[in-house]
Scaffold this active site. Structure first.
Site, PDB file in Angstrom:
ATOM      1  N   VAL A  17      61.888  79.998 -23.967  1.00 48.19           N
ATOM      2  CA  VAL A  17      60.794  80.117 -24.929  1.00 48.19           C
ATOM      3  C   VAL A  17      59.884  81.283 -24.582  1.00 48.19           C
ATOM      4  O   VAL A  17      59.535  82.103 -25.440  1.00 48.19           O
ATOM      5  CB  VAL A  17      59.982  78.804 -24.994  1.00 48.19           C
ATOM      6  CG1 VAL A  17      58.778  78.966 -25.928  1.00 48.19           C
ATOM      7  CG2 VAL A  17      60.864  77.663 -25.472  1.00 48.19           C
ATOM      8  N   ARG A  48      58.576  82.252 -11.559  1.00 49.08           N
ATOM      9  CA  ARG A  48      58.962  81.781 -10.217  1.00 49.08           C
ATOM     10  C   ARG A  48      59.897  82.770  -9.530  1.00 49.08           C
ATOM     11  O   ARG A  48      59.894  82.868  -8.302  1.00 49.08           O
ATOM     12  CB  ARG A  48      59.643  80.413 -10.328  1.00 49.08           C
ATOM     13  CG  ARG A  48      58.684  79.269 -10.605  1.00 49.08           C
ATOM     14  CD  ARG A  48      59.402  77.936 -10.592  1.00 49.08           C
ATOM     15  NE  ARG A  48      60.439  77.861 -11.620  1.00 49.08           N
ATOM     16  CZ  ARG A  48      61.281  76.839 -11.771  1.00 49.08           C
ATOM     17  NH1 ARG A  48      61.220  75.821 -10.930  1.00 49.08           N
ATOM     18  NH2 ARG A  48      62.180  76.830 -12.747  1.00 49.08           N
ATOM     19  N   ARG A  49      60.718  83.474 -10.312  1.00 48.77           N
ATOM     20  CA  ARG A  49      61.698  84.409  -9.733  1.00 48.77           C
ATOM     21  C   ARG A  49      61.402  85.831 -10.232  1.00 48.77           C
ATOM     22  O   ARG A  49      61.917  86.246 -11.280  1.00 48.77           O
ATOM     23  CB  ARG A  49      63.116  83.990 -10.130  1.00 48.77           C
ATOM     24  CG  ARG A  49      63.522  82.626  -9.563  1.00 48.77           C
ATOM     25  CD  ARG A  49      64.968  82.283  -9.877  1.00 48.77           C
ATOM     26  NE  ARG A  49      65.176  82.098 -11.311  1.00 48.77           N
ATOM     27  CZ  ARG A  49      64.963  80.962 -11.954  1.00 48.77           C
ATOM     28  NH1 ARG A  49      64.518  79.907 -11.295  1.00 48.77           N
ATOM     29  NH2 ARG A  49      65.184  80.860 -13.250  1.00 48.77           N
ATOM     30  N   VAL A 134      55.671  69.574 -30.341  1.00 51.34           N
ATOM     31  CA  VAL A 134      56.389  68.558 -31.122  1.00 51.34           C
ATOM     32  C   VAL A 134      57.207  69.238 -32.216  1.00 51.34           C
ATOM     33  O   VAL A 134      56.667  69.977 -33.029  1.00 51.34           O
ATOM     34  CB  VAL A 134      55.412  67.555 -31.770  1.00 51.34           C
ATOM     35  CG1 VAL A 134      56.184  66.520 -32.583  1.00 51.34           C
ATOM     36  CG2 VAL A 134      54.555  66.868 -30.717  1.00 51.34           C
ATOM     37  N   GLY A 136      59.431  71.688 -32.379  1.00 48.50           N
ATOM     38  CA  GLY A 136      59.771  73.107 -32.412  1.00 48.50           C
ATOM     39  C   GLY A 136      59.054  73.896 -33.483  1.00 48.50           C
ATOM     40  O   GLY A 136      57.823  73.947 -33.534  1.00 48.50           O
ATOM     41  N   GLY A 189      75.635  73.457 -25.571  1.00 52.65           N
ATOM     42  CA  GLY A 189      74.304  73.838 -25.122  1.00 52.65           C
ATOM     43  C   GLY A 189      73.175  73.039 -25.731  1.00 52.65           C
ATOM     44  O   GLY A 189      72.002  73.347 -25.524  1.00 52.65           O
ATOM     45  N   ASP A 203      61.615  62.200 -23.914  1.00 53.70           N
ATOM     46  CA  ASP A 203      61.133  63.358 -24.673  1.00 53.70           C
ATOM     47  C   ASP A 203      60.512  62.906 -25.996  1.00 53.70           C
ATOM     48  O   ASP A 203      59.396  63.316 -26.348  1.00 53.70           O
ATOM     49  CB  ASP A 203      62.307  64.310 -24.928  1.00 53.70           C
ATOM     50  CG  ASP A 203      61.924  65.482 -25.812  1.00 53.70           C
ATOM     51  OD1 ASP A 203      61.404  66.473 -25.284  1.00 53.70           O
ATOM     52  OD2 ASP A 203      62.162  65.400 -27.032  1.00 53.70           O
ATOM     53  N   LYS A 207      56.392  62.937 -27.555  1.00 51.32           N
ATOM     54  CA  LYS A 207      56.040  63.463 -28.873  1.00 51.32           C
ATOM     55  C   LYS A 207      55.395  62.379 -29.746  1.00 51.32           C
ATOM     56  O   LYS A 207      54.461  62.657 -30.502  1.00 51.32           O
ATOM     57  CB  LYS A 207      57.292  64.033 -29.550  1.00 51.32           C
ATOM     58  CG  LYS A 207      57.864  65.241 -28.808  1.00 51.32           C
ATOM     59  CD  LYS A 207      59.233  65.635 -29.324  1.00 51.32           C
ATOM     60  CE  LYS A 207      59.785  66.831 -28.562  1.00 51.32           C
ATOM     61  NZ  LYS A 207      61.161  67.182 -28.977  1.00 51.32           N
TER      62      LYS A 207
END
Length: 430
Positions: A17, A48-49, A134, A136, A189, A203, A207
């Site tokens: 995102v 983080r990376r 909530v 997308g 995916g 999840d 919401k």
């Protein structure tokens, strides 16, 4: 007249995102500036990376010190898309304290600590927007919070998780079992390597808490939401649903009690009639059905996840927050004035589909019917099939409370003629 000095944006997280947010900010910079009334500038990206190559992002903007980024003092808006509870909660409150408004997609944090975050935003006269938390890309939070602010919402019924809808749709359309459908979702995916948060309803429950709080002007936390996963749904359940002219969906349901004195929020698999608009929601799509006094029935439909759709919702919030910033104002905050009690699942009233394994001999149906009557649960239809001394008995009830149904099932299990309770499923959408 457009202001020339840019509004500075800090991005926390640059995954699926976050990278799309950065891309859209860059490629649509001129349009965003025209809509806002000032340019927006990506001033820092916390990750983080740091060594990972991120196309389109100036490496000099990348940092691993998210705390220092939100404390800079010159940041106008912080966009938080890292997820989880910590460090997101601390970073958001720190951003408020150092002068920034916040746009977040963090459903878990908002469901758990939304009241505290709203209080922190209000204390610092800053905005907290979270359309992307909530469903997308589907505009849902703003219509509930603003467009329906003059109406009375009575019920919110929705499919708010694309992974579970994809799995259940495959089971319905192809006859696949749960594991086979999950494997396909993973290969495509749609499902994470660990799908627990999706398939066990965590999840969707987060919401539901957010939706219920906004719809009913009442604080609803994640712990207030009844949650039941969908891993036990079988091909046989879908066969039973088809015989009733129904399909099965994992639903988030938020509703006022009939007397208006309390609310409930729940997530669980349910049969819904094929004639209901939610029955036709296929694949990984989301849809939310809203029922209100004045507006009647409204349905919001679209892609509920994915980098670009979710980023679209984030950018919509970013535009709104930046406009508020330029005008020296803030948008709507938390509305919890109603403070209605949140009832438990035992008080929920709905229809039920119960499948029993019973002995195939005279008197069984009479025994079962007597148990239902003794617990005040009215039977709508009964279907019985059997051979070789064993039978299947399917009972569909009229509307009854969850507590009454629970007592009924407990009593049924004690009957010598009942071998077992094969499945229990709620029937919604009627």
């Amino acid at each position: 007249m457009m202001r020339t000095r840019p509004l500075k944006v800090a991005l926390l997280g640059c995954g699926v995102v976050g990278s799309e947010v950065a891309r859209i900010m860059t490629t649509h910079a001129a349009d965003l500036a025209a809509r806002i009334g000032a340019p927006v500038e990506l001033a820092g990206v916390a990750v983080r990376r740091p060594g990972k190559v991120r196309d389109g992002i100036d490496p000099s903007l990348v940092t691993t010190d998210a705390t220092a980024l939100v404390k800079r003092g010159d940041i106008d808006v912080v966009v938080e898309v890292i997820g989880g509870i910590e460090p997101a909660r601390t970073l958001i409150t720190t951003a408020f304290e150092h002068g920034a408004s916040v746009v977040s997609a963090n459903k878990a944090l908002l469901a758990q600590d939304g009241a505290d975050l709203h209080a922190a935003a209000e204390a610092n006269s800053k905005d907290l927007y979270y359309e992307a938390a909530v469903a997308g890309a589907i505009p849902l939070i703003r219509p509930l919070r603003e467009s329906l602010a003059g109406d009375k919402v009575n019920r919110v019924l929705g499919i708010v998780n694309g992974t579970t809808n994809f799995i259940l749709d495959k089971m319905d359309s192809t006859g696949a079992g749960y594991q086979e459908a999950l494997d396909e979702a993973t290969a495509l995916g749609y499902a994470e390597a660990d799908p627990t948060a999706d398939v066990e309803g965590f999840d969707a429950a987060a919401k539901a808490a957010i939706l219920a709080g906004i719809a009913f002007h009442t604080r609803v936390r994640l712990d207030d939401v009844y949650r039941e996963g969908m891993t036990e749904v079988t091909a046989a359940d879908f066969a039973s649903a088809r015989e009733m002219g129904c399909t099965i969906k994992l639903l988030a349901i938020c509703e006022r009690a009939a007397d208006g004195a309390s609310v409930t929020a729940r997530v669980h698999p349910a049969m819904i009639p094929l004639t209901h608009p939610l029955a036709s929601v296929r694949g990984a799509y989301n849809a939310v059905f809203v029922e209100s006094d004045a507006s009647g029935q409204l349905m919001f439909y679209g892609p509920g996840a994915g980098g670009a759709p979710t980023a679209s919702a984030v950018l919509g919030d970013l535009v709104a927050v930046c406009r508020n910033r330029l005008n020296g104002a803030t948008g709507p905050g938390e509305s919890s004035y109603a403070a209605l009690p949140v009832s438990g699942m035992g008080e929920v009233v709905t229809r039920y589909h119960i499948s029993l394994d019973v002995a195939d001999k005279p008197g069984v149906l009479a025994q079962v019917a007597t148990v239902f009557a003794e617990h005040g649960v009215s039977i709508d239809t009964v279907r019985q099939q059997g051979k070789d001394g064993e039978a299947s008995l399917v009972v569909v009830t009229h509307r009854a409370s969850d507590a009454a149904l629970g007592g009924t099932v407990e009593a049924l299990r004690k009957l010598d003629t009942v071998r077992g309770v094969a499945s229990i499923m709620r029937v919604e959408g009627e």
